[in-house]
Design a protein around this motif. Structure first.
Motif, mmCIF file in Angstrom:
data_model
loop_
_atom_site.group_PDB
_atom_site.id
_atom_site.type_symbol
_atom_site.label_atom_id
_atom_site.label_comp_id
_atom_site.label_asym_id
_atom_site.label_seq_id
_atom_site.Cartn_x
_atom_site.Cartn_y
_atom_site.Cartn_z
ATOM 1 N N LEU A 127 0.810 -1.204 0.000
ATOM 2 C CA LEU A 127 0.000 0.000 0.000
ATOM 3 C C LEU A 127 0.848 1.261 0.000
ATOM 4 O O LEU A 127 0.461 2.280 -0.557
ATOM 5 C CB LEU A 127 -0.945 -0.006 1.201
ATOM 6 N N GLN A 128 2.019 1.203 0.631
ATOM 7 C CA GLN A 128 2.894 2.368 0.662
ATOM 8 C C GLN A 128 3.374 2.730 -0.736
ATOM 9 O O GLN A 128 3.559 3.896 -1.055
ATOM 10 C CB GLN A 128 4.088 2.102 1.567
ATOM 11 N N ARG A 141 -0.694 8.421 1.550
ATOM 12 C CA ARG A 141 -1.455 8.350 2.786
ATOM 13 C C ARG A 141 -1.873 9.730 3.291
ATOM 14 O O ARG A 141 -1.108 10.675 3.255
ATOM 15 C CB ARG A 141 -0.631 7.662 3.880
ATOM 16 N N TRP A 148 -3.528 10.151 6.799
ATOM 17 C CA TRP A 148 -4.042 9.502 7.997
ATOM 18 C C TRP A 148 -4.142 10.501 9.143
ATOM 19 O O TRP A 148 -3.265 11.353 9.321
ATOM 20 C CB TRP A 148 -3.134 8.344 8.407
ATOM 21 N N LEU A 178 -6.602 -4.583 4.723
ATOM 22 C CA LEU A 178 -5.179 -4.256 4.716
ATOM 23 C C LEU A 178 -4.948 -2.796 5.104
ATOM 24 O O LEU A 178 -3.987 -2.469 5.812
ATOM 25 C CB LEU A 178 -4.580 -4.532 3.336
ATOM 26 N N THR A 179 -5.836 -1.925 4.632
ATOM 27 C CA THR A 179 -5.701 -0.501 4.953
ATOM 28 C C THR A 179 -5.847 -0.267 6.454
ATOM 29 O O THR A 179 -5.037 0.435 7.075
ATOM 30 C CB THR A 179 -6.763 0.317 4.201
ATOM 31 N N HIS A 184 -2.875 -1.745 8.311
ATOM 32 C CA HIS A 184 -1.693 -0.909 8.118
ATOM 33 C C HIS A 184 -1.754 0.324 9.024
ATOM 34 O O HIS A 184 -0.762 0.697 9.666
ATOM 35 C CB HIS A 184 -1.600 -0.498 6.652
ATOM 36 N N VAL A 226 -1.185 -0.824 12.652
ATOM 37 C CA VAL A 226 0.219 -1.207 12.852
ATOM 38 C C VAL A 226 1.071 0.047 13.006
ATOM 39 O O VAL A 226 1.992 0.098 13.833
ATOM 40 C CB VAL A 226 0.719 -2.062 11.675
ATOM 41 N N ASP A 227 0.762 1.072 12.224
ATOM 42 C CA ASP A 227 1.505 2.328 12.311
ATOM 43 C C ASP A 227 1.317 3.003 13.672
ATOM 44 O O ASP A 227 2.156 3.811 14.083
ATOM 45 C CB ASP A 227 1.050 3.281 11.201
ATOM 46 N N PRO A 236 -0.934 -3.622 16.175
ATOM 47 C CA PRO A 236 -1.364 -4.557 15.125
ATOM 48 C C PRO A 236 -2.620 -5.304 15.553
ATOM 49 O O PRO A 236 -2.678 -5.822 16.677
ATOM 50 C CB PRO A 236 -0.171 -5.497 14.970
#
Length: 227
Positions: free
Chosen positions: A2-3, A8, A10, A35-36, A39, A42-43, A47
Protein backbone atom coordinates in the motif's frame (compact mmCIF):
# COMPACT_ATOMS: atom_id res chain seq x y z
CA UNK A 1 2.37 -2.82 -1.02
CA UNK A 2 0.00 0.00 0.00
CA UNK A 3 2.89 2.37 0.66
CA UNK A 4 4.02 1.94 -2.95
CA UNK A 5 0.58 1.97 -4.58
CA UNK A 6 -1.04 4.81 -2.60
CA UNK A 7 -0.34 8.07 -0.83
CA UNK A 8 -1.46 8.35 2.79
CA UNK A 9 -3.59 10.95 4.52
CA UNK A 10 -4.04 9.50 8.00
CA UNK A 11 -5.39 11.25 11.08
CA UNK A 12 -6.81 10.53 14.52
CA UNK A 13 -4.03 8.21 15.62
CA UNK A 14 -4.18 9.82 19.06
CA UNK A 15 -7.54 8.11 19.62
CA UNK A 16 -6.06 4.62 19.29
CA UNK A 17 -5.48 3.19 22.82
CA UNK A 18 -1.80 2.52 23.50
CA UNK A 19 -2.56 -0.53 25.61
CA UNK A 20 -5.42 -2.88 26.39
CA UNK A 21 -8.00 -4.48 24.17
CA UNK A 22 -10.29 -2.39 21.97
CA UNK A 23 -12.50 -2.79 18.91
CA UNK A 24 -11.60 -0.91 15.73
CA UNK A 25 -14.72 -0.63 13.54
CA UNK A 26 -14.41 0.58 9.95
CA UNK A 27 -16.53 1.04 6.84
CA UNK A 28 -16.18 -1.49 4.02
CA UNK A 29 -16.34 -0.72 0.29
CA UNK A 30 -13.23 -2.38 -1.24
CA UNK A 31 -11.62 -5.79 -0.78
CA UNK A 32 -8.38 -4.13 0.34
CA UNK A 33 -10.08 -2.37 3.28
CA UNK A 34 -8.76 -4.92 5.81
CA UNK A 35 -5.18 -4.26 4.72
CA UNK A 36 -5.70 -0.50 4.95
CA UNK A 37 -7.11 -0.70 8.48
CA UNK A 38 -4.41 -3.16 9.55
CA UNK A 39 -1.69 -0.91 8.12
CA UNK A 40 -3.11 2.12 9.94
CA UNK A 41 -3.25 0.31 13.28
CA UNK A 42 0.22 -1.21 12.85
CA UNK A 43 1.51 2.33 12.31
CA UNK A 44 -0.01 3.23 15.69
CA UNK A 45 1.88 0.36 17.30
CA UNK A 46 -1.29 -1.74 17.71
CA UNK A 47 -1.36 -4.56 15.12
CA UNK A 48 -4.93 -5.92 15.10
CA UNK A 49 -6.48 -9.34 15.41
CA UNK A 50 -8.86 -9.22 12.43
CA UNK A 51 -12.29 -10.74 11.96
CA UNK A 52 -12.83 -11.04 8.21
CA UNK A 53 -15.49 -12.78 6.15
CA UNK A 54 -14.23 -16.16 4.95
CA UNK A 55 -14.51 -15.24 1.25
CA UNK A 56 -11.70 -12.66 1.65
CA UNK A 57 -9.27 -15.49 2.32
CA UNK A 58 -9.69 -16.66 -1.28
CA UNK A 59 -8.81 -13.25 -2.79
CA UNK A 60 -5.31 -13.31 -4.37
CA UNK A 61 -2.66 -11.47 -2.31
CA UNK A 62 -5.20 -10.34 0.29
CA UNK A 63 -6.00 -13.90 1.34
CA UNK A 64 -2.38 -14.86 1.87
CA UNK A 65 -1.75 -11.61 3.76
CA UNK A 66 -4.67 -12.24 6.11
CA UNK A 67 -3.50 -15.79 6.76
CA UNK A 68 0.06 -14.60 7.41
CA UNK A 69 -1.26 -12.00 9.86
CA UNK A 70 -3.04 -14.78 11.85
CA UNK A 71 -6.47 -13.39 11.11
CA UNK A 72 -9.74 -15.20 11.79
CA UNK A 73 -12.20 -16.07 9.00
CA UNK A 74 -15.90 -15.59 9.78
CA UNK A 75 -18.04 -18.39 8.34
CA UNK A 76 -21.58 -17.03 8.23
CA UNK A 77 -24.65 -19.25 8.52
CA UNK A 78 -22.59 -22.31 9.50
CA UNK A 79 -21.80 -24.17 12.70
CA UNK A 80 -18.48 -22.25 12.77
CA UNK A 81 -20.14 -18.82 12.83
CA UNK A 82 -19.83 -18.44 16.61
CA UNK A 83 -16.15 -19.40 16.68
CA UNK A 84 -15.10 -15.96 15.48
CA UNK A 85 -16.81 -14.15 18.38
CA UNK A 86 -15.27 -16.56 20.88
CA UNK A 87 -11.85 -15.86 19.38
CA UNK A 88 -12.56 -12.11 19.47
CA UNK A 89 -13.49 -12.16 23.16
CA UNK A 90 -10.37 -14.16 23.97
CA UNK A 91 -8.18 -11.66 22.11
CA UNK A 92 -9.79 -8.69 23.88
CA UNK A 93 -9.32 -10.40 27.25
CA UNK A 94 -5.63 -10.74 26.37
CA UNK A 95 -5.40 -7.00 25.70
CA UNK A 96 -5.28 -7.31 21.92
CA UNK A 97 -7.08 -4.97 19.51
CA UNK A 98 -9.82 -6.42 17.30
CA UNK A 99 -10.58 -4.99 13.85
CA UNK A 100 -14.02 -5.54 12.36
CA UNK A 101 -16.12 -4.33 9.44
CA UNK A 102 -19.60 -4.12 11.02
CA UNK A 103 -21.39 -4.16 7.65
CA UNK A 104 -20.18 -7.73 7.20
CA UNK A 105 -19.69 -7.33 3.46
CA UNK A 106 -19.02 -4.64 0.86
CA UNK A 107 -21.57 -1.85 1.15
CA UNK A 108 -24.40 -2.06 -1.35
CA UNK A 109 -25.04 1.68 -1.19
CA UNK A 110 -24.76 2.99 -4.78
CA UNK A 111 -22.45 5.81 -3.68
CA UNK A 112 -20.35 3.67 -1.30
CA UNK A 113 -21.73 5.16 1.91
CA UNK A 114 -21.86 2.80 4.90
CA UNK A 115 -25.00 0.68 4.96
CA UNK A 116 -26.99 -0.66 7.90
CA UNK A 117 -24.66 -2.98 9.79
CA UNK A 118 -25.09 -6.31 11.48
CA UNK A 119 -25.39 -6.06 15.30
CA UNK A 120 -22.23 -8.08 15.96
CA UNK A 121 -20.02 -5.11 16.82
CA UNK A 122 -22.57 -3.83 19.34
CA UNK A 123 -22.91 -7.25 20.88
CA UNK A 124 -19.15 -7.66 21.14
CA UNK A 125 -18.73 -4.23 22.71
CA UNK A 126 -21.47 -4.67 25.31
CA UNK A 127 -20.53 -8.22 26.30
CA UNK A 128 -16.83 -7.41 26.72
CA UNK A 129 -16.91 -3.75 27.79
CA UNK A 130 -14.18 -3.01 25.25
CA UNK A 131 -14.08 0.54 23.81
CA UNK A 132 -15.04 0.92 20.15
CA UNK A 133 -12.80 3.18 18.03
CA UNK A 134 -14.59 4.22 14.80
CA UNK A 135 -12.45 4.37 11.67
CA UNK A 136 -13.52 5.98 8.40
CA UNK A 137 -11.58 5.30 5.22
CA UNK A 138 -11.87 6.58 1.67
CA UNK A 139 -9.83 6.29 -1.52
CA UNK A 140 -9.27 2.54 -1.79
CA UNK A 141 -11.90 2.37 -4.55
CA UNK A 142 -9.44 4.22 -6.79
CA UNK A 143 -7.00 1.35 -6.38
CA UNK A 144 -9.42 -1.58 -6.23
CA UNK A 145 -13.04 -0.85 -6.95
CA UNK A 146 -15.99 -2.63 -5.38
CA UNK A 147 -16.19 -6.21 -6.72
CA UNK A 148 -13.00 -5.68 -8.77
CA UNK A 149 -10.34 -8.40 -8.74
CA UNK A 150 -7.59 -6.43 -10.46
CA UNK A 151 -6.10 -3.12 -9.27
CA UNK A 152 -6.48 0.03 -11.31
CA UNK A 153 -4.85 3.48 -11.27
CA UNK A 154 -1.70 2.09 -9.65
CA UNK A 155 0.53 4.59 -11.44
CA UNK A 156 -1.62 7.48 -10.19
CA UNK A 157 -0.98 6.51 -6.55
CA UNK A 158 -4.42 7.53 -5.27
CA UNK A 159 -4.67 9.11 -1.83
CA UNK A 160 -5.82 6.74 0.91
CA UNK A 161 -7.68 8.66 3.64
CA UNK A 162 -8.01 7.05 7.07
CA UNK A 163 -9.41 8.82 10.12
CA UNK A 164 -9.90 7.39 13.62
CA UNK A 165 -12.27 8.99 16.09
CA UNK A 166 -12.72 8.94 19.86
CA UNK A 167 -14.41 5.93 21.48
CA UNK A 168 -18.14 5.74 20.77
CA UNK A 169 -20.15 6.49 23.93
CA UNK A 170 -22.01 3.31 24.84
CA UNK A 171 -21.94 3.85 28.61
CA UNK A 172 -25.74 3.92 28.98
CA UNK A 173 -26.02 0.53 27.26
CA UNK A 174 -23.36 -1.37 29.19
CA UNK A 175 -25.86 -2.72 31.72
CA UNK A 176 -27.75 -4.48 28.90
CA UNK A 177 -25.12 -6.88 27.50
CA UNK A 178 -27.68 -9.55 26.55
CA UNK A 179 -30.34 -7.26 25.06
CA UNK A 180 -30.54 -7.52 21.24
CA UNK A 181 -32.08 -4.04 21.08
CA UNK A 182 -29.08 -2.64 22.93
CA UNK A 183 -26.78 -4.44 20.48
CA UNK A 184 -28.62 -2.81 17.58
CA UNK A 185 -28.49 0.65 19.16
CA UNK A 186 -24.78 0.32 19.96
CA UNK A 187 -24.12 -0.74 16.38
CA UNK A 188 -26.19 2.18 15.05
CA UNK A 189 -24.09 4.63 17.09
CA UNK A 190 -20.85 3.09 15.85
CA UNK A 191 -21.94 3.33 12.22
CA UNK A 192 -23.21 6.90 12.74
CA UNK A 193 -19.78 7.91 14.03
CA UNK A 194 -18.06 6.26 11.06
CA UNK A 195 -20.46 7.88 8.60
CA UNK A 196 -19.99 11.35 10.10
CA UNK A 197 -16.21 11.08 9.75
CA UNK A 198 -16.54 9.72 6.22
CA UNK A 199 -18.73 12.68 5.28
CA UNK A 200 -15.93 14.93 6.50
CA UNK A 201 -13.33 13.05 4.47
CA UNK A 202 -15.47 13.13 1.34
CA UNK A 203 -16.77 16.66 1.83
CA UNK A 204 -20.25 15.37 1.02
CA UNK A 205 -23.56 14.83 2.76
CA UNK A 206 -24.44 11.19 3.52
CA UNK A 207 -27.93 9.77 2.94
CA UNK A 208 -30.52 10.56 5.60
CA UNK A 209 -30.89 6.84 6.29
CA UNK A 210 -28.26 4.14 5.67
CA UNK A 211 -28.90 1.67 2.88
CA UNK A 212 -30.75 -1.36 4.31
CA UNK A 213 -29.81 -4.49 2.37
CA UNK A 214 -32.61 -6.58 3.92
CA UNK A 215 -35.26 -3.96 3.18
CA UNK A 216 -33.99 -3.56 -0.37
CA UNK A 217 -34.18 -7.33 -0.92
CA UNK A 218 -37.76 -7.41 0.41
CA UNK A 219 -38.67 -4.60 -2.01
CA UNK A 220 -37.14 -6.51 -4.92
CA UNK A 221 -39.04 -9.64 -3.92
CA UNK A 222 -42.31 -7.68 -3.81
CA UNK A 223 -41.64 -6.30 -7.28
CA UNK A 224 -41.03 -9.83 -8.58
CA UNK A 225 -44.29 -11.03 -7.02
CA UNK A 226 -46.19 -8.18 -8.65
CA UNK A 227 -44.61 -8.76 -12.08
Amino acid sequence: MLQVATRRNWSGGEHVPRQGGFIAAANHYSEIDPLTVAHFLVDQGRPPFFLAKSSLFSVPVLGSALTHLRQVPVYRATSKAGDALVAARTALDEGLPIAIMPEGTLTRDPDLWPMKARPGVGRLALTTGAPVIPIAQWGAQELLGRYARRPGNVLKRPVQHVQAGPPVDLSDLMDRPDDPRAHQEATRRVMAAITAMLADLRGEQPPAEPYDMARHKDHQDQQKDQA
